[in-house]
Design a protein around this motif. Structure first.
Motif, short mmCIF file in Angstrom:
data_model
loop_
_atom_site.label_atom_id
_atom_site.label_comp_id
_atom_site.label_asym_id
_atom_site.label_seq_id
_atom_site.Cartn_x
_atom_site.Cartn_y
_atom_site.Cartn_z
N ARG A 73 12.41 35.57 5.82
CA ARG A 73 13.48 34.58 5.75
C ARG A 73 13.03 33.33 6.50
NH1 ARG A 73 19.41 37.21 6.11
NH2 ARG A 73 19.09 38.75 4.46
N PHE A 74 13.17 32.18 5.85
CA PHE A 74 12.85 30.91 6.49
C PHE A 74 13.61 29.78 5.81
CE2 PHE A 74 9.66 31.64 3.24
CZ PHE A 74 9.43 30.40 2.66
N HIS A 75 13.76 28.68 6.52
CA HIS A 75 14.44 27.53 5.95
C HIS A 75 14.05 26.29 6.73
CE1 HIS A 75 17.11 28.51 9.31
NE2 HIS A 75 17.50 27.24 9.28
N LEU A 82 15.46 23.71 2.04
CA LEU A 82 15.06 24.91 1.32
C LEU A 82 15.39 26.13 2.16
CD1 LEU A 82 11.96 25.49 -0.79
CD2 LEU A 82 12.43 27.11 1.04
N TYR A 83 15.91 27.15 1.49
CA TYR A 83 16.24 28.44 2.11
C TYR A 83 15.56 29.53 1.29
CZ TYR A 83 19.82 25.68 4.40
OH TYR A 83 20.45 24.71 5.14
N ALA A 84 14.83 30.42 1.95
CA ALA A 84 14.12 31.49 1.25
C ALA A 84 14.34 32.81 1.98
CB ALA A 84 12.63 31.18 1.19
N ASP A 85 14.45 33.88 1.20
CA ASP A 85 14.55 35.22 1.77
C ASP A 85 14.13 36.25 0.73
OD1 ASP A 85 16.77 35.56 0.08
OD2 ASP A 85 18.24 35.53 1.70
N GLU A 86 14.53 37.50 0.95
CA GLU A 86 14.15 38.59 0.06
C GLU A 86 14.70 38.42 -1.36
OE1 GLU A 86 15.06 40.20 4.23
OE2 GLU A 86 15.96 38.77 2.84
#
Length: 159
Positions: free
Chosen positions: A31-33, A144-148
């Motif tokens: 998870r990162f943003h 930007l938001y990223a995860d599983e």
């Protein structure tokens, strides 16, 4: 509010873009943003190295690598450089290498695949422009938001 992409989609659906689910996770942080910085290049990671050498300030570097699967645009050395300079993560429309080492770094990395070949150095890259990857137009300064579950983009910080 959680920064999970599913929760953000539920709460802000009209305000976000959802990238097509084409990316795999390679970094130690799933998870990162952060705010976006962009590069456009093809099979040349010269500007990736230069950009990751700058202070990241928690940003996410989005690399339009033209979807090439013929070489890697990021490896462990550039991953370590990104960590040292405070980058939150990278989303690459291209490949990475040294995937086992990248998985140990406190860095978010989304890419198409792993590939053992390094890139060429032709210095024909472009920086800080709108790029189109995974069906979405992304521009510097968006979040930007990223995860599983995926990658989403907003014009403003959410949550």
């Amino acid at each position: 509010m959680s920064l999970a992409t599913t929760d953000l989609c539920d709460a802000f659906d009209a305000e976000i873009q959802v990238l097509e689910p084409i990316f795999q996770s390679f970094g130690g942080n799933i998870r990162f943003h952060g705010p976006i910085a962009t590069l456009k290049l093809f099979e040349d990671n010269s500007l990736v190295r230069e950009t990751l050498g700058e202070n990241g300030n928690g940003r996410v570097l989005v690399v339009d690598g033209g979807g090439s699967r013929r070489c890697a645009l990021l490896g462990d050395q550039l991953g370590e450089l990104a960590v040292r300079n405070g980058w939150a993560g990278l989303v690459m429309d291209g490949c990475v290498r040294d995937s086992a080492a990248l998985a140990k770094l406190p860095l978010g990395v989304k890419a198409l695949a792993a590939h053992p070949r390094k890139s060429v150095k032709s210095n024909s890259d472009q920086k800080n422009l709108i790029v189109r990857i995974a069906g979405c137009d992304l521009q510097p300064g968006q979040w930007l938001y990223a995860d599983e579950d995926g990658v989403i983009v907003s014009t403003r910080e959410l949550g």
